[in-house]
Design a protein around this motif. Structure first.
Motif, PDB file in Angstrom:
ATOM      1  N   ARG A 103       0.835  -1.203   0.000  1.00  0.00           N
ATOM      2  CA  ARG A 103       0.000   0.000   0.000  1.00  0.00           C
ATOM      3  C   ARG A 103       0.872   1.255   0.000  1.00  0.00           C
TER       4      ARG A 103
ATOM      5  N   THR B  24      -1.565   4.056  -2.290  1.00  0.00           N
ATOM      6  CA  THR B  24      -3.029   4.026  -2.254  1.00  0.00           C
ATOM      7  C   THR B  24      -3.558   4.158  -0.837  1.00  0.00           C
TER       8      THR B  24
ATOM      9  N   LEU C 112      -6.303   2.596   0.063  1.00  0.00           N
ATOM     10  CA  LEU C 112      -6.860   1.275   0.372  1.00  0.00           C
ATOM     11  C   LEU C 112      -5.788   0.195   0.244  1.00  0.00           C
TER      12      LEU C 112
ATOM     13  N   SER D 295      -9.142   1.414  -6.595  1.00  0.00           N
ATOM     14  CA  SER D 295      -9.780   2.615  -6.035  1.00  0.00           C
ATOM     15  C   SER D 295     -11.149   2.257  -5.446  1.00  0.00           C
ATOM     16  N   ALA D 296     -11.667   3.153  -4.655  1.00  0.00           N
ATOM     17  CA  ALA D 296     -13.001   2.919  -4.069  1.00  0.00           C
ATOM     18  C   ALA D 296     -14.047   2.801  -5.178  1.00  0.00           C
TER      19      ALA D 296
ATOM     20  N   TRP E 194     -13.904  -0.688  -6.606  1.00  0.00           N
ATOM     21  CA  TRP E 194     -14.608  -1.673  -5.769  1.00  0.00           C
ATOM     22  C   TRP E 194     -16.116  -1.576  -5.972  1.00  0.00           C
TER      23      TRP E 194
ATOM     24  N   GLU F 135     -11.148  -9.567  -1.567  1.00  0.00           N
ATOM     25  CA  GLU F 135     -11.406  -8.352  -0.797  1.00  0.00           C
ATOM     26  C   GLU F 135     -11.313  -8.617   0.703  1.00  0.00           C
TER      27      GLU F 135
ATOM     28  N   ALA G  68      -8.693  -7.371   4.476  1.00  0.00           N
ATOM     29  CA  ALA G  68      -9.105  -6.875   5.783  1.00  0.00           C
ATOM     30  C   ALA G  68      -8.868  -7.924   6.867  1.00  0.00           C
TER      31      ALA G  68
END
Lengths: 390, 390, 390, 390
Positions: free
Chosen positions: A52, A57, A59, A210-211, A214, A235, A239
């Motif tokens: 990252r 980025t 995210l 990018s958001a 997604w 995804e 997390a």
């Protein structure tokens, strides 16, 4: 005394896979951890965080488990909803190649093409998009390796952003070797890999998402799920959730080492040695009376120098001679550029000014051996001067 | 853009230890075997056999467990019986240095010395020995690394054999890089090591021992026994018997890999690339108007090129500049030659013609940066021509 | 299904060299740095600092370039001035063995000896020294590996300190595996090595040197200088000065990794797993009706468990059977203890409680296969209980 | 003294990825070769040949560049023509899971299912196929790892062959650990991987392909082409042709080492130690009063032992306790079997009889610590007896 073609070259100045950094190779030899055990989970989270930072980025990036052609195919499959219009920016083999995947999913594929020794003009992109408000996805290649050309991605990214389409950037040969990242290019899917300027083995894709990307992928019912091609499946792993399948543990180890080297040396310092090596190589090539493939030096890539094959010379013989006489390995052209140029890679561990000297001397020596009047001494002198001036 | 002095060099063109072959480094990472267990015993026997083939000896060599200064000290202690007369052949730092150990054991030490840029003449050895029939041991250094000079060891060996004295040959910088072995040099103790032309890490001595040397050591009550300095303690191990102490298991692994590489590539092929690299380097150096340290090219070593420091230049600055600008590491002089020359190693993995190009360019570029008029382009052109002619 | 004797064992539970930690093995594969270049100088300084912290000494330790028999021989040669009286504390093979080197230098060598299954009493040391005020040097072995016995070194150290003699401690099999260091033992020369509890390959000596020891060695004209056996030669290197000869670069890399592992895990945690593994092994051995070699459990070493050979059993067959049936490798006795016991090492990577289980089962299984009534199930149950209680 | 959950386990007895063989790990550290250069092309051809010998196939296998879920997804996509009827043999998680991919391509998917602790009966397959002559493809899993059960694949293969359908065999957890190969199972696509019994890292699929399968894939217009999911794209590479994209060079290096180890040790010898380890584990488990998950020992897999969670015990606590107390890592159940069993892997380097002892002791010790009456001593005694009888 010739270097046997069955023996590894002395100097691998290819366009990738490159001879990985020694620290990366030693990391590949780490014990294989059980992917569901805490130490590997911790390590994986750390790798995502380093990636990252490298990608710039907000995210966490996605790591896909195949070399970047997987990432590009996956990007097309996930981001292009059925029936949409896609704009391909084509300045070379890879820009053109994305069309193969895009056509499987898009309703229509437009092309903005320039000759293979040219670069895309941002203004042309803006104009094309103005004419085609229906374009949903734009795909571009920052450095089209088979041509050694560089497209001005940040400006192209701004043109696309002004229009509102989503942008897929093939940054495989630019990321890590110049000031390029997912934010600077305004990419929605930024596709990179470890086997070029990061100096790690091939086998993974690094994907900046990018958001908006997604959201689009979630909304796209045709985006792969439950598949090796799926971005969405990964995804949760970003997390801290479960992996959809067993990660390539050793490749993750290598990627970790490569990212640590990159961040420790400092991205600017890494880019500077890529740029200096390329600059010296170009100076040497020109001083030997050879022509660069890119139409203008301003669009020559800092990670690969493509040298136009002089007329009347068997291009394969140039590379064979450089390898046999000096153990120096260059890359051939590819598809449309095959036979028309020789490529000298400046990627990762090969991006060292002294290797520009070796490249120029080996290229000059090989040409001379084939009867072409190339003054390697003048080439090396020019390369050294370019370094001294840098 | 300068290469940080705290970062590893890009190209290690030193006089040893050299950057070992990758295959050797990976062998160093083998699991450490228990030295008394069958697999390690088998492996050790295999290493001795490979070393025997490489050294050309009828008898199994001895591996001592320290870098070759241990071997040289051990040779002096074992072979020189108290009160004996020793003849030192001195053409440089290491030839001279053996005297320090010899004087501990000998009754008298004679010296046949030439200037540090010259080589020993076999005729002079014969004449000296004719005048001194009492000489029991002769010590000579085949390549005196700090001077980059080569002594004609086979002819010297014949002169010594004609007289009957025992001969100790320091072959540390010649073995593996040229046609030198325990038989060709007629050495009774032939002292070599893995960290020069074999391309392995430092930490062992390879010792070729003649039958006469074994007899002499057995008969010498002062020869070390029960000591880390002992050669005799290792005799049994050469026949499959117990080790006097725990061998350096990892170094044995590395030595095995280095010997396999050497025998697989073929000694002649290995020597050829050392010779070609040295020849091209010398041609390049001279074409830049620099002087070799050896008085004549005929006595220049094929494993190291010593370049005389031009007047008015800070010699340390040359090396610092080559390292900072190009990441190329050279060696300084040593003791008597310190400050007077710069040494370019052609040993093991560094003995590659393309590295001659890099060496010449880096040396020329560094000198130019320091204000000395060195034409690196002409140097590289001459080096390439030497290779093409080779 | 038998495990071939030509194949590496599955589990190496020997008394050293031990199967090094994987991190150490990978460090051995680092590129060989030129020893005079800054990166290696920096690394070397860092290693000395880590070693100093591990040894608990105020002064930088000395690294000698051979396995600890070099360190012990060097200690005798440097610390014992000609004609001095030396007191040997002898509870086993290595305590006794130091006499061989001591007698070369000392005027007189006294022995305070106990049977090989006993430990030295500090009171006896004090009494002996009271009777012999002329004793200049005392030599002791903390864990005499061939017997698996532990001498109470701190108390012995205090007895020696009360008298004023200098103390040489052979800590080869204790350092890193229990609370032992150069300060706690009051050693003037504290001799350790990387191939036992530090879990690195053999090839170096780690030497803690007190200020008194430096003064004594400086004052001793017979202390080796200009020799592979010299401690004094390495004093300057400890302060950033030149190396007397090329260090074993790869071994230094391995030592660095081993010290980092040791300090990162935490010495107390490392000692705890050595102690737990030994305790469980002893419980299991006793529960199978076997006798420990040490006369009392209180003097059993935490790094090696010596098991008395039951009457009527071929001791070599026990080990052969454990290896062939289970791939578990034990050590034999040595010299005076050869044939009388089997040794199970708990050193470095082998010091893991689960390996105590494997050791007990393999020993029991091997004995049962040879017809000796050993209840391995009871042994394992006792070992598990000892762990649960720990 | 507990083993930190952030530290790597001491013993990885999982169901994969397994802790690779040290030789394989060192091979992963080989320099990354340029994939189009001769040395890598030669190596790749050699790997295919070794894989062909290991798989027992007349044709060269295909290496796909992702772990075997890629191979299974690719098999479904290539072999199932649109609209065809597929028969799934379901005895567990993976047998069932293939249906997810099959349903994307098939017209209809039939299931022959047995409970998750049972095995498929060949007679039932024959009967089902007799009722459904329209079945074009049958998919089966030889060892369904989450259940530790073994299906009688050769007999099932004969039943399928009698009918004429094409057979996909998931041999991921059987290949390399028992007498299973592409010929014995009569598989048309035989899907295996390196990270289980071959003891290499995850990241590749090994695919045995029959001539019939090639013909079917060629004839299937829907079979992926120009895709990371494509099997067809790799056909040319098997005959020395170009790679469709950059192979995972390091994984190929690791696979080569793993295949060499497998062929050098001898498949029968490798299978024998898998079988012995599993047999001893089962004996130990039963002697502690625990139940195997498979309904009958005859269908218990030789590569993984699934132990039913005793009532009233928190299954996750068993594994946590075994890891914390002994550093022994087991696998949990998966999907339908999650929480209901603990799995002990016997794969590759973990398939060693002594590890059966460690597994039984750690499982018994963990259960005892949690208050469950498990007699680990009796378990180990039974395991040893099973080994002695074997």
């Amino acid at each position: 005394m010739r270097h046997g073609e069955d023996r590894p070259p002395v100097l691998e100045l290819t366009t990738g896979p490159v001879a990985a950094y020694p620290e990366v190779l030693r990391a590949m030899a780490r014990a294989v951890a059980y992917d569901q055990d805490r130490p590997f989970r911790d390590r994986y989270a750390g790798v995502l965080d380093k990636a990252r930072r490298a990608l710039g980025t907000p995210l966490p990036p996605v790591v896909l488990h195949g070399e970047p052609v997987l990432g590009l195919e996956a990007a097309a499959a996930a981001l292009i909803a059925p029936g949409e219009t896609v704009l391909l920016l084509v300045s070379g083999v890879y820009g053109r190649g994305f069309g193969g995947w895009a056509r499987r999913h898009a309703g229509r594929v437009l092309e903005l093409a320039v000759p293979d020794d040219e670069a895309i003009a941002p203004e042309a992109v803006a104009a094309m998009l103005a004419r085609h408000p229906e374009v949903a996805v734009v795909a571009a290649c920052e450095i089209d390796t088979p041509s050694g050309t560089l497209n001005p991605m940040p400006a192209i990214g701004r043109a696309v952003a002004g229009h509102g389409a989503l942008l897929v950037v093939d940054a495989v040969s630019s990321f890590g070797g110049m000031a390029s990242d997912a934010v600077a290019t305004l990419a929605d899917l930024y596709v990179a890999g470890p086997a070029k300027c990061l100096g790690a083995p091939p086998g993974l894709t690094l994907l900046g998402v990018s958001a908006r990307a997604w959201a689009k992928m979630h909304a796209n019912p045709a985006a792969p799920r439950g598949s090796f091609l799926s971005i969405l499946d990964w995804e949760a792993a970003g997390a801290g959730g479960p992996f959809p399948f067993t990660p390539s543990v050793a490749e993750i180890h290598g990627l970790e080492a490569a990212l640590e080297l990159y961040l420790d040396e400092g991205p600017e310092a890494v880019w500077a040695r890529h740029a200096a090596t390329a600059r010296a190589t170009r100076a040497g090539v020109r001083a030997m009376g050879l022509a660069l493939w890119p139409a203008r030096e301003a669009i020559a890539a800092p990670t690969v120098t493509a040298v136009r094959t002089p007329p009347g010379i068997d291009e394969a013989a140039i590379r064979a001679e450089a390898r046999a006489r000096y153990g120096v390995l260059f890359s051939a052209g590819r598809r449309e550029t095959a036979g028309r140029l020789t490529r000298i890679g400046h990627m990762g561990p090969a991006a060292r000014p002294i290797h520009a000297i070796a490249a120029v001397a080996a290229l000059g020596g090989a040409l001379a051996a084939l009867g072409h009047p190339a003054d390697a001494g003048a080439g090396v002198a020019a390369a050294l001067a370019a370094l001294a001036a840098g």
